[in-house]
Scaffold this active site. Structure first.
Site, PDB file in Angstrom:
ATOM      1  N   GLU A  60       0.823  -1.212   0.108  1.00  0.00           N
ATOM      2  CA  GLU A  60       0.114   0.003  -0.149  1.00  0.00           C
ATOM      3  C   GLU A  60       0.993   1.084   0.101  1.00  0.00           C
ATOM      4  O   GLU A  60       1.775   1.323   0.701  1.00  0.00           O
ATOM      5  CB  GLU A  60      -0.917  -0.060   1.273  1.00  0.00           C
ATOM      6  CG  GLU A  60      -1.973   1.049   1.290  1.00  0.00           C
ATOM      7  CD  GLU A  60      -2.881   1.127   2.622  1.00  0.00           C
ATOM      8  OE1 GLU A  60      -2.811   0.289   3.299  1.00  0.00           O
ATOM      9  OE2 GLU A  60      -3.353   2.166   2.653  1.00  0.00           O
ATOM     10  N   ARG A  96       5.424 -12.891   9.486  1.00  0.00           N
ATOM     11  CA  ARG A  96       6.025 -11.766   9.128  1.00  0.00           C
ATOM     12  C   ARG A  96       7.354 -11.435   9.719  1.00  0.00           C
ATOM     13  O   ARG A  96       7.637 -12.219  10.975  1.00  0.00           O
ATOM     14  CB  ARG A  96       5.163 -10.520   9.447  1.00  0.00           C
ATOM     15  CG  ARG A  96       4.944 -10.274  11.064  1.00  0.00           C
ATOM     16  CD  ARG A  96       3.815  -9.268  11.277  1.00  0.00           C
ATOM     17  NE  ARG A  96       4.091  -8.103  10.754  1.00  0.00           N
ATOM     18  CZ  ARG A  96       3.654  -7.140   9.892  1.00  0.00           C
ATOM     19  NH1 ARG A  96       2.551  -7.702   9.200  1.00  0.00           N
ATOM     20  NH2 ARG A  96       3.806  -5.996   9.671  1.00  0.00           N
ATOM     21  N   LYS A 129       4.421   0.769   9.475  1.00  0.00           N
ATOM     22  CA  LYS A 129       4.639   2.013   8.807  1.00  0.00           C
ATOM     23  C   LYS A 129       3.907   2.962   9.321  1.00  0.00           C
ATOM     24  O   LYS A 129       4.328   4.226   9.473  1.00  0.00           O
ATOM     25  CB  LYS A 129       4.060   1.773   7.304  1.00  0.00           C
ATOM     26  CG  LYS A 129       4.841   1.136   6.311  1.00  0.00           C
ATOM     27  CD  LYS A 129       4.203   1.292   4.980  1.00  0.00           C
ATOM     28  CE  LYS A 129       3.320   0.163   4.855  1.00  0.00           C
ATOM     29  NZ  LYS A 129       2.745   0.053   3.506  1.00  0.00           N
TER      30      LYS A 129
HETATM   31  P1  ATP Z   1       2.826  -2.359   7.959  1.00  0.00           P
HETATM   32  O1  ATP Z   1       2.099  -3.081   8.991  1.00  0.00           O
HETATM   33  O2  ATP Z   1       4.260  -2.220   8.126  1.00  0.00           O
HETATM   34  O3  ATP Z   1       2.134  -1.024   7.628  1.00  0.00           O
HETATM   35  P2  ATP Z   1       1.734  -3.672   5.671  1.00  0.00           P
HETATM   36  O4  ATP Z   1       1.398  -5.227   5.749  1.00  0.00           O
HETATM   37  O5  ATP Z   1       0.455  -2.948   6.132  1.00  0.00           O
HETATM   38  O6  ATP Z   1       3.009  -3.116   6.621  1.00  0.00           O
HETATM   39  P3  ATP Z   1       1.743  -3.314   3.067  1.00  0.00           P
HETATM   40  O7  ATP Z   1       2.110  -2.055   2.408  1.00  0.00           O
HETATM   41  O8  ATP Z   1       0.361  -3.578   3.035  1.00  0.00           O
HETATM   42  O9  ATP Z   1       2.394  -2.979   4.459  1.00  0.00           O
HETATM   43  O10 ATP Z   1       2.660  -4.666   2.832  1.00  0.00           O
HETATM   44  C1  ATP Z   1       3.061  -5.034   1.446  1.00  0.00           C
HETATM   45  C2  ATP Z   1       3.299  -6.646   1.669  1.00  0.00           C
HETATM   46  O11 ATP Z   1       4.517  -6.650   2.477  1.00  0.00           O
HETATM   47  C3  ATP Z   1       2.440  -7.354   2.291  1.00  0.00           C
HETATM   48  O12 ATP Z   1       2.169  -8.598   1.362  1.00  0.00           O
HETATM   49  C4  ATP Z   1       2.746  -7.694   3.569  1.00  0.00           C
HETATM   50  O13 ATP Z   1       2.366  -8.829   4.118  1.00  0.00           O
HETATM   51  C5  ATP Z   1       4.386  -7.565   3.373  1.00  0.00           C
HETATM   52  N1  ATP Z   1       4.883  -7.195   4.855  1.00  0.00           N
HETATM   53  C6  ATP Z   1       4.591  -6.349   5.576  1.00  0.00           C
HETATM   54  N2  ATP Z   1       5.341  -6.047   6.634  1.00  0.00           N
HETATM   55  C7  ATP Z   1       6.029  -7.341   6.418  1.00  0.00           C
HETATM   56  C8  ATP Z   1       6.868  -7.907   7.566  1.00  0.00           C
HETATM   57  N3  ATP Z   1       7.287  -7.344   8.895  1.00  0.00           N
HETATM   58  N4  ATP Z   1       7.425  -9.138   7.247  1.00  0.00           N
HETATM   59  C9  ATP Z   1       7.067  -9.722   6.279  1.00  0.00           C
HETATM   60  N5  ATP Z   1       6.349  -9.271   5.209  1.00  0.00           N
HETATM   61  C10 ATP Z   1       5.564  -8.095   5.490  1.00  0.00           C
HETATM   62 MG    MG Z   2      -1.122  -2.541   5.222  1.00  0.00          MG
END
Ligand code: ATP
Ligand code: MG
Length: 569
Positions: A45, A269, A279
């Site tokens: 995102e 994760r 984020k």
């Molecule tokens: P955050 O919780 O840090 O905001 P998010 O999952 O909301 O992260 P996205 O931009 O939606 O962030 O994530 C893009 C991809 O990265 C998704 O497939 C998510 O599952 C993966 N991802 C995000 N954080 C991690 C992590 N700590 N370890 C592994 N994969 C991750």
């Molecule tokens: Mg997200």
């Protein structure tokens, strides 16, 4: 701390241990599922910069593409216009490329808004979606809780015609923000709260970074994500474990719509010690000025790690080493740092740099004379060659390499004692010069011309070897030393009345304003990494370093015995 030993391997031969995702894909290929195709995607995102956790997902998705000869898309899941920006879209592409990966297609969920809308109408017509007037608070109340069934919305039994008309009016902007939602008609008593008539569309007048003001209704993430995967022909939709409970909903939409069905697979994760990873929190650190920006070298963002001096190889190796598993765990920051050390040990040229200078005058070395001594650039890489380093009457050594009242086990310089100067001679301290406050400001020494190269013809031994820089030839620079941004291994573990911000490390940055570097570093190149002998790996700071005012970042300290000894004193 658990380190999974099931990491993927480049060669991908059948004999080695396969992680559970590779095993699923192996079986799918064997059974001819998806005609043997493998197509993954990385779906960020665009609401912030990528962090090291995203690197794990990137390495996994793009790694599977490479391993199975498949494809991988970069798709921006841009369904929430209030938090998304073009700056993030650009930084994300930059970061993925820097990590060493190239996508097959660059896509945006917002490009699917028209199709998603048409599918929503289809679900209304099949009796699987309805327009609901409950407010957000009411909806929460009706939803129930885990173990407590929800109640049906009073609007659940609207006719298809009424729903079609109301949804059209929602789209046409006839209702205020938040006045109505479109919901899936599933089961308000489902033990899985995600299945209790989740919202598909909300009314929100927000400017979208790509579609502008075209839409005033926006699809929810859960409704968008799976259908986007489906449209792109994704075969394996890999996400983190929090989405396990969303999988039934992912499957429900796709089954109801009767479209291509990717398989959602969840993995653990990445969590790391001494950092926060979400984020939202990283954005807060930036917005509240706790760091200088998303690329502050203390941030565990890809851009921060890059500026700090991390290499793409070290991050890819780290991801390979931690592997992929089904259970959440926390990886020790040392694992990340060690991957950088082992990469830089191979590629970084060695140089001498004095971070906290102490002047040395060699009284028996002729004034004006300069000797050019040979130094090895990289003992791990013969092809890196050698260089000349100037040796003269006045040098700088590290303050911590001298001690006035030294204990017996102090193997560096002290009054009356001898030490070896790296690549040069034995040096003996004869006199200590102090300022009015009693600080040591200069050492008067003598060198032994017979010990060139560091060996004494009479067989006398010295235990310590220290680094030095010729004063006349030295290049001045600012050097920034970094430590963990948080003082506790789990910053989210807070005492009553405190927040995670209270766990920040007040000493995460130390700026040394006047360091003395060997002459060759006047030509230091942006993007190169250097081992400052005995102190760590360094690189020029991409934001603040100027040709006439060099600024170096310490990427990581060394972990050898020298570093340990100097820490103790
Ligand atoms: P955050 O919780 O840090 O905001 P998010 O999952 O909301 O992260 P996205 O931009 O939606 O962030 O994530 C893009 C991809 O990265 C998704 O497939 C998510 O599952 C993966 N991802 C995000 N954080 C991690 C992590 N700590 N370890 C592994 N994969 C991750
Ligand atoms: Mg997200």
């Amino acid at each position: 701390m658990s380190h999974e030993d099931n990491s993927p391997n480049d060669s991908g031969t059948a004999t080695e241990r396969r992680n559970f995702i590779e095993q699923i894909i192996d079986a799918d290929i064997e059974h001819g599922k998806n005609d043997g195709r493998v197509h993954t995607r990385f779906p960020p995102e665009p609401n912030g910069y990528l962090h090291i956790g995203h690197a794990k997902s990137i390495c996994l998705n793009f790694g599977l593409k490479e391993q199975f000869g498949g494809k991988c898309n970069l798709r921006f899941d841009d369904t929430n216009p209030s938090k998304e920006e073009t700056e993030y879209v650009e930084s994300i592409q930059n970061d993925v490329r820097w990590l060493g990966f190239e996508w097959d297609n660059l896509l945006f969920a917002s490009d699917y808004f028209a199709q998603l809308h048409d599918w929503a109408v289809q679900l209304i017509k099949s009796g699987d979606a309805y327009v609901c007037d409950l407010t957000a608070d009411e909806m929460r109340e009706y939803r129930g809780k885990p173990g407590v069934p929800g109640k049906n919305s009073p609007h659940r039994e609207r006719t298809v015609e009424e729903n079609v008309e109301l949804f059209a009016k929602m789209k046409a902007g006839e209702f205020p923000d938040g006045a109505k939602t479109l919901r899936a008609k599933i089961d308000m008593e489902s033990p899985n709260l995600n299945m209790r008539d989740p919202v598909l569309y909300r009314i929100m007048r927000a400017h979208h970074h790509r579609t502008g003001d075209k839409w005033c209704i926006y699809p929810m993430y859960d409704y968008t994500h799976g259908q986007s995967d489906s449209m792109e022909g994704i075969t394996h939709s890999i996400c983190t474990l929090e989405f396990e409970d969303h999988r039934p909903l992912y499957d429900w939409f796709i089954t109801k719509l009767g479209i291509h069905h990717p398989q959602q697979i969840e993995f653990a994760r990445l969590n790391l010690t001494y950092t926060v990873m979400s984020k939202r929190k990283l954005l807060q650190l930036v917005n509240e000025g706790h760091v200088t920006g998303w690329d502050d070298p203390r941030m565990l963002t890809i851009s921060g790690l890059r500026r700090r001096g991390y290499t793409p190889e070290s991050l890819r190796n780290f991801c390979k080493q931690i592997g992929v598993a089904k259970f959440n765990s926390t990886i020790d920051m040392v694992v990340l740092e060690n991957n950088l050390r082992s990469d830089l040990n191979k590629i970084a040229n060695r140089v001498m740099a004095v971070l906290r200078p102490l002047k040395v005058v060699i009284e028996n070395f002729p004034e004006g004379e300069v000797q050019e001594l040979d130094a090895i650039n990289n003992p791990e890489d013969e092809s890196a060659g050698t260089r000349k380093i100037p040796f003269s009457r006045e040098l700088y050594i590290e303050q911590s390499d001298f001690m006035e009242d030294a204990p017996k086990k102090f193997f560096r310089l002290a009054p009356g004692r001898e030490v070896r100067l790296r690549y040069a001679y034995f040096l003996k301290c004869n006199e200590v010069i102090k300022d009015d406050d009693g600080n040591v400001v200069e050492l008067r020494c003598t060198y032994d011309p017979e010990t060139k190269g560091g060996k004494a013809p009479d067989g006398r031994k010295v235990k310590g070897t220290i680094h030095w820089v010729s004063a006349e030839h030295a290049v001045s620079a600012e050097v920034r030393l970094y430590d963990h941004l948080f003082a506790t291994p789990d910053p989210n573990d807070v005492e009553d009345g405190k927040t995670w911000l209270d766990n920040m490390n007040p000493n995460s940055l130390e700026v040394l304003a006047d360091c003395k570097l060997e002459r060759s570093l006047a030509d230091a190149e942006m993007g190169n990494r250097y081992q400052f002998e005995r102190t760590g790996y360094f690189c020029l700071d991409s934001q603040d370093s100027k040709p006439d005012a060099l600024v170096f970042n310490r990427a990581v300290s060394l972990r050898d015995t020298w570093a340990k000894i100097s820490k103790k004193s």
